[in-house]
Write a protein that holds these residues in place. Structure first.
Motif, mmCIF file in Angstrom:
data_model
loop_
_atom_site.group_PDB
_atom_site.id
_atom_site.type_symbol
_atom_site.label_atom_id
_atom_site.label_comp_id
_atom_site.label_asym_id
_atom_site.label_seq_id
_atom_site.Cartn_x
_atom_site.Cartn_y
_atom_site.Cartn_z
ATOM 1 N N SER B 52 88.347 47.527 80.610
ATOM 2 C CA SER B 52 88.631 47.903 81.623
ATOM 3 C C SER B 52 87.718 48.777 82.976
ATOM 4 C CB SER B 52 89.801 48.619 82.482
ATOM 5 O OG SER B 52 90.379 48.117 81.115
ATOM 6 N N THR B 53 86.710 48.763 82.060
ATOM 7 C CA THR B 53 85.782 49.577 83.390
ATOM 8 C C THR B 53 85.900 49.022 84.878
ATOM 9 O OG1 THR B 53 84.469 50.283 81.172
ATOM 10 C CG2 THR B 53 83.093 50.046 83.223
ATOM 11 N N ASP B 55 87.453 47.176 86.436
ATOM 12 C CA ASP B 55 89.244 47.253 86.915
ATOM 13 C C ASP B 55 89.033 49.166 87.363
ATOM 14 O OD1 ASP B 55 90.429 44.925 86.283
ATOM 15 O OD2 ASP B 55 91.387 45.955 84.647
ATOM 16 N N THR B 56 88.349 49.493 87.133
ATOM 17 C CA THR B 56 88.171 51.195 87.514
ATOM 18 C C THR B 56 86.932 51.369 88.851
ATOM 19 O OG1 THR B 56 86.501 51.920 85.580
ATOM 20 C CG2 THR B 56 88.516 52.367 85.736
ATOM 21 N N ASN B 57 86.209 50.159 88.432
ATOM 22 C CA ASN B 57 85.450 50.239 89.706
ATOM 23 C C ASN B 57 85.740 49.627 91.284
ATOM 24 O OD1 ASN B 57 82.716 51.102 88.782
ATOM 25 N ND2 ASN B 57 83.254 51.203 87.625
ATOM 26 N N ALA B 61 91.276 46.858 94.231
ATOM 27 C CA ALA B 61 91.939 47.515 92.961
ATOM 28 C C ALA B 61 92.413 48.617 93.515
ATOM 29 C CB ALA B 61 92.008 46.942 92.173
ATOM 30 N N GLU B 62 91.471 49.381 93.929
ATOM 31 C CA GLU B 62 92.458 50.691 94.153
ATOM 32 C C GLU B 62 92.764 51.497 95.315
ATOM 33 O OE1 GLU B 62 88.429 53.404 94.291
ATOM 34 O OE2 GLU B 62 89.027 55.202 95.060
ATOM 35 N N ASP B 65 97.765 48.051 95.295
ATOM 36 C CA ASP B 65 98.851 48.205 94.058
ATOM 37 C C ASP B 65 98.628 46.494 93.607
ATOM 38 O OD1 ASP B 65 98.264 50.123 93.918
ATOM 39 O OD2 ASP B 65 100.855 50.839 94.667
ATOM 40 N N ASP B 66 99.218 45.306 94.932
ATOM 41 C CA ASP B 66 98.945 43.956 94.117
ATOM 42 C C ASP B 66 98.312 43.454 93.430
ATOM 43 O OD1 ASP B 66 101.673 44.651 94.656
ATOM 44 O OD2 ASP B 66 101.696 44.170 97.385
ATOM 45 N N PHE B 67 96.973 43.876 93.853
ATOM 46 C CA PHE B 67 95.752 42.728 93.534
ATOM 47 C C PHE B 67 95.489 43.648 91.645
ATOM 48 C CE2 PHE B 67 91.091 42.477 92.570
ATOM 49 C CZ PHE B 67 90.796 41.278 92.814
ATOM 50 N N PRO B 68 96.024 42.280 90.929
ATOM 51 C CA PRO B 68 95.132 43.113 89.232
ATOM 52 C C PRO B 68 94.052 43.019 88.867
ATOM 53 C CG PRO B 68 95.813 40.115 89.886
ATOM 54 C CD PRO B 68 96.117 40.910 91.690
ATOM 55 N N GLY B 69 92.736 43.289 89.999
ATOM 56 C CA GLY B 69 91.747 43.257 89.892
ATOM 57 C C GLY B 69 90.857 42.477 88.719
#
Ligand SMILES: Cc1cc2nc3c(=O)[nH]c(=O)nc-3n(C[C@H](O)[C@H](O)[C@H](O)COP(=O)(O)OP(=O)(O)OC[C@H]3O[C@@H](n4cnc5c(N)ncnc54)[C@H](O)[C@@H]3O)c2cc1C
Ligand code: SF4
Ligand code: SF4
Lengths: 452, 447
Positions: B52-53, B55-57, B61-62, B65-69
């Motif tokens: 998930s690194t 995703d956190t970047n 997504a940040e 909320d609807d974007f799954p990353g």
């Protein structure tokens, strides 16, 4: 042609950043070349120096390593890591930098992190609960974890979230109790208040707490909007049965952790702590941020995003430049001194395939047995030689070739790329990176003659 | 080693031109996917260990909320798709192609390549070709066509585009946000200026570069292109400006892979011949250099793609590598003042994030303060879409705040759309580092 520095550090993990910081503070012009983010982002954010004495290390590492090591077994966590250092095998990196070197490195660390970390007042290891419910001996821990220490006898409620699956609070609580902690631990699983996706990133939840966003929560037949911190406290309250402290997975804000914690404490009427988590780890990211800021303040330059793949020699056989690969072309970075801090098998500083084990940039000698079957112990949790794979160095941390001579006059190594220790078994990862990083950075800087 | 030393003999290992264009097994993404018509990204997707690194970047997504990353868009989407009955999820259209996830992944999963191909497939198979969204995206992606028309009558176009009625109509009919002001078209394009001055003013056998100006510095900010030419000629380079199309960046981001492929074909053809003659390719826009360097070899297999990629550089990067740029700046002076510098994502990915700040450090009269790691949020055409405008501004908020916290009143960046966003969010005037360097080293009054 023209990118030139005094000291070039390869690798932007905690070892590389510490080396860069130490060298820059000596007045050198320093550049960090790093391919990816460091493993700090996955690591817990705890800074271990030495949690357990090393196990027997009679030499399975094969040719080139000349150590007489005593047979020891892991006998419980160490109370005082500094005490244990002189008894380590001679090939251990701590023996190279010495107890003083380790202490100086921790002083540097304390200065960088300021009041974000605890543990600096004592030589003794603290016992911090982990997300699996184990208890970990560590030298420095985030201030946000302070109220959770296992040596404390106040009863604790652990709170997990349905969507944060890495932390099963009831299970962790049960593990803690069976580990013999001096308090009653209980776990409860709640749903994080508000309307977040089921697979919301933990950074998203942390942001909501940072900003204290208003979230809607369901009451008795009605829906109401509350600031996220208050909403979280309201969600937890019904589960609290007089415990004096409450532990959450480490997602209490990316930046405002102390404020989030303070608000939760006053709402709950109990002390609040974070339990360090696996990747992606917010405490690890916060720590990385603190080191980056310190490096920038000291004037360290960063060039990131591409790997170093090779080097150029000058006439005397010293390294003149390292080469960074970028889509088929390679770009030279010149310096007087180099620090290799590319990490171990995880950080990609040491590579292995069926044929052997190598250090891919300088092709430094990595002692290992020619027989692949000697790399592992039969027992999965046994003492695996591969865990200690890495370069061997002289007193100045210069990697040694198969004949025991420094590979290059002007290359030093720091952190997980070093051999001779098993960070996972002895719980010494960050400590070794800090101590060897500082020493390597300082001695590289002291060789630099071209101060401006 | 002396800074000004130039490689002379061909065997000199320090000469980056002598580098093999593609090292045999190190880097050739196309060869991983045998028939590049039908991509199989399984090897990449198997490398993902779900840390998930990425995703956190991800800046989208940040805030959305609807974007799954990226992890979902990349490896998971490919895994799902392998089971026949799954279509590409439409959320892939919310990825802005900032490519941050690429550099975040510790396991070298080719995320943006997966996103680009998935987006292409989605647009091809699932998007209604007469829909407002498709038409709008096609227009935005083919900015060059519009710009070419607009620049023929720049005053009229500027007037029309600045007209609030027209803007309102654009938003209603096309879904192009009315919040933004269209970039002005220059009275004279870069190419017109180039032809007018009679092409190269310096000829050289061994210092030669081919300029990829891209659309924006041609139609909108020719001063950047002019500054670049003067700077390179000042250092004795022969600059040529071959015929070229859009780099393809906006097309990748909108899943218009066929359009991108055509444009890339023209560019690779026109530049690869020059590369063979000893020219290196330089670009003044970091998304253009990114596209030639990384996206072309990831997605296309024209002859010469790899050698163009290996010989493409960002303009400042090139001068730093081949000239004693820092030395030259030390003895120069300007009256430019303080800048709030933002490193575009596509500069960051190429390892160029710190370079402008470093260079101005050594120049008296100018200083650049880095405003941090955040993404500007506009991502080319992304922030122009009515439904994405808000996300785009939310992402940019951190950058706006940091810009305002600095002492500077002027912004600086290498990316033309980041510049738009910086200006839009703060009202600051934005300059390109090349302009400041040209002012310092060449001075005004040259042609
Ligand atoms: C999941 C996990 C949990 C951990 N938990 C703890 C803990 O609780 N306590 C503790 O003390 N320690 C812990 N550690 C260990 C500790 O984090 C590591 O030992 C330490 O971070 C190693 O630091 P390093 O700087 O030597 O290497 P790394 O952090 O691995 O950094 C290496 C850097 O070098 C870069 N690099 C590699 N090759 C190249 C190249 N060719 N060119 C350019 N750059 C390159 C990488 O991108 C990376 O940035 C943990 C580690 C992991 C993986
Ligand atoms: S960063 Fe890479 S390995 Fe981690 S989840 Fe994303 S794609 Fe997978
Ligand atoms: S390219 Fe950028 S917006 Fe798209 S998934 Fe990756 S990080 Fe997110």
């Amino acid at each position: 042609m023209a990118i030139e520095d005094d000291v070039t550090v390869i690798g932007g993990g905690i070892a590389g950043m510490t080396a860069a910081l130490a060298a820059a503070r000596e007045g050198a012009a320093v550049r960090v070349l790093s391919h990816k983010d460091s493993t700090l982002r996955s690591a817990s954010g705890l800074v271990d120096v030495l949690g357990y004495p090393p196990r027997s290390s009679d030499d399975e590492r094969g040719e080139g390593s000349a150590s007489e090591e005593s047979e020891t077994t892991p006998d419980g966590p160490l109370a005082d890591p500094f005490d244990a250092i002189p008894a380590l095998p001679e090939s251990h990196p701590y023996r190279t930098v010495g107890v003083e070197g380790v202490r100086e490195a921790l002083t540097l660390f304390d200065e960088v992190v300021g009041d974000r970390y605890r543990g600096g007042h004592t030589d003794r290891n603290a016992l911090v609960p982990t997300h699996g419910g184990a208890v970990k001996p560590t030298a420095r821990y985030p201030a946000s974890a302070a109220e959770g220490l296992a040596s404390d006898d106040r009863n604790a409620l652990l709170v997990g979230f349905e969507t944060v699956t890495d932390f099963d609070a009831p299970l962790a609580a049960a593990h803690l109790e069976s580990a013999g902690v001096p308090f009653v631990a209980r776990g409860a699983t709640v749903s994080f208040p508000g309307d977040f996706r089921v697979d919301a990133k933990i950074t998203r939840l942390a942001d909501a707490l940072d900003a204290d966003e208003r979230v809607s929560i369901e009451g008795d037949g009605y829906t109401t909007e509350l600031p996220a911190r208050k909403a979280l406290a309201e969600t937890v309250k019904p589960h609290l049965r007089g415990e004096a402290r409450v532990g959450f997975p480490a997602i209490l804000g990316q930046h405002e952790t102390e404020a989030v914690r303070a608000d939760l404490e006053s709402e709950l009427g109990a002390a609040v702590f974070e339990v360090p988590m696996g990747p992606p780890s917010l405490p690890g990211m916060r720590l990385e941020g603190a080191f980056l800021a310190a490096c920038r303040d000291a004037g360290v330059r960063f060039t990131t995003g591409n790997p170093v793949v090779g080097y150029e020699e000058d006439d005397s056989g010293a390294v003149a430049a390292v080469r960074v690969e970028r889509n088929g072309a390679t770009i030279p970075f010149h310096a007087d001194q180099f620090v290799l801090a590319t990490g171990g098998l995880v950080g990609k500083g040491i590579d292995s395939d069926r044929e052997g084990v190598e250090e891919p940039i300088f092709d430094c000698h990595v002692p290992h047995s020619g027989d692949r079957y000697d790399w592992f112990a039969d027992d999965a949790f046994g003492d695996h030689p591969f865990a200690r794979f890495g370069v061997e160095t002289d007193d100045e941390l210069r990697p040694l070739d198969a004949g025991g001579e420094p590979e290059f006059e002007n290359v030093r190594a720091a952190g997980a790329v070093l051999g001779g220790y098993d960070f996972a078994a002895e719980k010494s990862g960050s400590g070794v990176s800090l101590a060897t990083g500082r020493t390597a950075g300082r001695s590289a800087a002291s060789e630099v003659t071209t101060y401006e | 080693m002396s800074d000004a030393e130039q490689p002379t003999d061909a065997s000199d290992v320090t000469d980056v031109r002598e580098e093999e264009t593609v090292s045999d097994d190190e880097f050739e993404p196309v060869q991983v996917f045998p028939e590049s018509e039908e991509m199989d990204l399984r090897p990449g997707s198997d490398d993902c260990y779900k840390c998930s690194t990425c995703d956190t970047n991800c800046p989208v997504a940040e805030v959305d909320d609807d974007f799954p990353g990226p992890k979902f868009q990349g490896p998971e989407q490919w895994r799902l798709k392998r089971k026949e009955d799954h279509d590409v999820d439409d959320s892939v259209m919310s990825c802005s192609n900032c490519m941050r996830c690429d550099s975040a992944c510790p396991s070298d999963v080719p995320l943006s390549q997966m996103h680009n191909t998935a987006r292409g497939e989605y647009v091809e198979d699932q998007m209604e070709k007469f829909s407002r969204e498709y038409v709008r995206n096609r227009i935005l992606a083919n900015y060059r066509t519009m710009a070419e028309l607009g620049s023929k009558v720049p005053r009229l176009t500027n007037f029309l585009m600045g007209n609030s009625l027209v803007q309102a109509a654009n938003e209603k009919l096309l879904g192009i946000t009315a919040e933004r002001e269209f970039p002005e078209f220059a009275e004279e394009t870069f190419r017109e200026w180039w032809d007018e001055r009679g092409g190269p003013q310096v000829r050289s056998e061994d210092k030669r570069v081919a300029y990829f100006h891209g659309c924006y510095s041609n139609y909108n900010t020719p001063e950047v292109g002019k500054a670049m030419v003067r700077l390179f000629e000042h250092f004795g380079y022969e600059v040529v400006v071959p015929v070229q199309r859009c780099s393809g960046t906006p097309m990748f981001a909108n899943g218009m892979l066929d359009d991108a492929k055509r444009a890339a074909g023209v560019n690779v053809e026109n530049f690869s011949g020059l590369v063979e003659e000893g020219y290196d390719v330089i670009a003044s826009c970091t998304s253009c250099s990114m596209s030639l360097r990384q996206e072309y070899p990831e997605l296309f297999s024209y002859d010469g793609t790899a050698s163009v990629a290996a010989h493409t550089y960002e303009a400042l990067e090139y001068l730093r590598l081949h000239e004693d740029l820092e030395g030259a700046l030390e003895s120069a002076e300007v009256d430019a003042g303080e800048f709030a510098y933002h490193a575009p994502c596509h500069a960051r990915n190429q390892g160029l994030a710190g370079q402008a700040v470093e260079l101005l450090d050594g120049l008296s009269g100018a200083n650049a303060e880095d405003v941090g790691e955040s993404c500007s949020g506009i991502s080319g055409t992304y922030g122009w879409k009515e439904e994405k405008y808000e996300t785009s501004m939310k992402i940019g908020e951190e950058m706006f705040e940091h810009m305002e916290e600095t002492d500077a009143e002027t912004g600086m960046t290498e990316c033309p759309t980041c510049a738009m966003q910086m200006e839009h969010g703060t009202g600051y005037e934005i300059r390109h580092p090349l302009e400041v360097l040209e002012e310092a080293l060449v001075g005004e009054g040259s042609n």
